[in-house]
Write a protein that holds these residues in place. Structure first.
Motif, short mmCIF file in Angstrom:
data_model
loop_
_atom_site.label_atom_id
_atom_site.label_comp_id
_atom_site.label_asym_id
_atom_site.label_seq_id
_atom_site.Cartn_x
_atom_site.Cartn_y
_atom_site.Cartn_z
N THR A 63 1.00 -1.08 -0.13
CA THR A 63 -0.15 0.01 0.15
C THR A 63 0.68 1.29 0.05
OG1 THR A 63 -1.43 -1.01 1.35
CG2 THR A 63 -1.75 1.23 1.26
N ALA A 97 -1.13 6.52 13.90
CA ALA A 97 -1.92 5.62 13.54
C ALA A 97 -2.26 4.34 14.04
CB ALA A 97 -1.31 4.76 12.08
N SER A 101 -4.97 -1.21 9.70
CA SER A 101 -5.83 -0.93 8.80
C SER A 101 -6.08 0.92 8.77
CB SER A 101 -7.00 -1.05 10.36
OG SER A 101 -6.89 -0.42 10.86
N GLU A 102 -5.03 1.34 8.88
CA GLU A 102 -5.44 3.00 8.93
C GLU A 102 -4.98 3.71 7.56
OE1 GLU A 102 -5.36 5.83 11.72
OE2 GLU A 102 -5.95 4.54 13.58
N THR A 104 -4.48 1.47 4.49
CA THR A 104 -5.36 1.96 3.59
C THR A 104 -6.80 2.63 3.29
OG1 THR A 104 -6.84 0.21 4.46
CG2 THR A 104 -5.19 -0.52 3.43
N ARG A 105 -6.70 3.80 4.70
CA ARG A 105 -7.96 4.82 4.55
C ARG A 105 -6.84 5.62 4.15
NH1 ARG A 105 -10.02 1.79 8.96
NH2 ARG A 105 -8.78 3.40 10.50
N GLY A 106 -5.94 6.27 4.61
CA GLY A 106 -5.31 7.33 3.97
C GLY A 106 -4.58 8.31 5.56
N GLU A 108 -3.02 10.67 7.46
CA GLU A 108 -2.89 12.99 7.55
C GLU A 108 -1.73 13.08 7.98
OE1 GLU A 108 -5.99 14.61 10.06
OE2 GLU A 108 -7.66 13.67 8.75
#
Length: 322
Positions: A63, A97, A101-102, A104-106, A108
């Motif tokens: 990713t 993070a 799992s964060e 793949t969500r993107g 900041e």
């Protein structure tokens, strides 16, 4: 399994620590790979490359973590799920993070602007590098989770004790052309530079040059394995490594003060990446040779694809139990 980087991506190397055949399989097409890291607080492996920062839980599916600048040269993790990314041009970013799992969500990302305010910042450049610098290495030692240490090519070593918000220059006594930086302990760093190998035992307040007495002053790689510091060097920069008189060497430092030469099966190749496999040193060279140092001696375990623009000047290695 060994994970290896070259100028055309990340490769999984299997069978290196056994008696069977060694296989090399490209698992990420990412362009030149600068750093491969496993990080405290996160599962999986991270690849800092010229096309982004990537993460994989199994060294197979990857990713892109979408750092604001594409060319990511360094990665580290701190307390509280902090993830640091150093880039070219020389900027440093942080994101948080709670788990993978964060990714793949993107994430900041936020730039840590304090590093841009260091007194020497305007000097960080080299004409043959397009007058740019890059954050070549970032480290956080688990015994001192608030301390962030960066090595800049070209710009020296700098330390933050507040998780990257404010910075202190620790470049006096160490060459500015930092190629690789290793934290042996919270206050002990070793820097492989374009003009020498340097060690500090007081977080960079003072430095000792370890390579006095040797002609090989262009150090490209450094690692600590089982209490021993290993470093790969050559007489000059990468364009000279295939010359007949390149005279590369692999060195070991056992006492923190002096170097000794280490013989290996490819004495005409510059060691550009090192790691350990179950406490044994594994090294890769600028021609892609992968060597493993066992108790009964060295074995040539395989080879990596390294032809092209970088000519194998960086071949990062990482032992990974994915």
């Amino acid at each position: 399994m060994l994970v290896a980087g070259s100028e055309n991506g990340v490769h999984a190397v299997t069978g290196i620590d056994g008696d069977g055949p060694v296989t090399v399989r490209r698992v990420l097409d990412a362009g030149p790979v600068m750093r491969l890291r496993t990080l405290d607080g996160f599962e999986g492996v991270f690849a800092a490359t010229e096309t982004g920062l990537y993460h994989s839980s199994d060294a197979d599916e990857w990713t892109n973590l979408d750092v604001p600048r594409e060319k990511v040269y360094a990665v580290a993790a701190g307390a509280g799920g902090r993830l640091y990314a150093g880039t070219r041009p020389a900027h440093l970013y942080v994101a948080r993070a709670s788990d993978e799992s964060e990714f793949t969500r993107g994430l900041e990302w936020r730039e840590l602007r304090g590093i841009q305010e260091l007194p020497s910042r305007d000097e960080w450049r080299l004409p043959r590098h397009e007058n740019l610098a890059q954050v070549r290495d970032v480290h956080v030692h688990p015994a001192s989770p608030g301390r962030v240490v960066v090595g800049v090519e070209v710009g020296g070593v700098h330390v933050s004790d507040d998780e990257g918000e404010t910075w202190t220059e620790r470049r006096d006594g160490v060459d500015d052309d930092v190629h690789e930086l290793r934290l042996v302990g919270p206050d002990e760093f070793v820097a492989a530079t374009g003009f020498g190998l340097f060690r500090t035992a007081d977080a960079g307040r003072s430095w000792t040059r370890l390579d006095e007495g040797y002609d090989q002053r262009y150090f490209r790689s450094v690692v600590a394995v089982d209490g021993v510091i290993y470093a790969g060097a050559a007489l000059a920069h990468t364009a000279t490594w295939d010359d007949e008189d390149a005279d590369p060497e692999l060195f070991a430092c056992r006492d923190g003060e002096t170097l000794e030469r280490v013989e290996h099966p490819r004495p005409d190749e510059t060691v550009t990446g090192m790691s350990d496999v179950d406490g044994a040193l594994v090294a890769a060279t600028h021609r892609g040779t992968v060597m493993l140092r066992r108790p009964d001696g060295w074995v040539v375990a395989g080879s990596l694809p390294v032809s092209g623009r970088l000519a194998g000047s960086y071949t990062p290695l990482l032992s990974f139990d994915g």
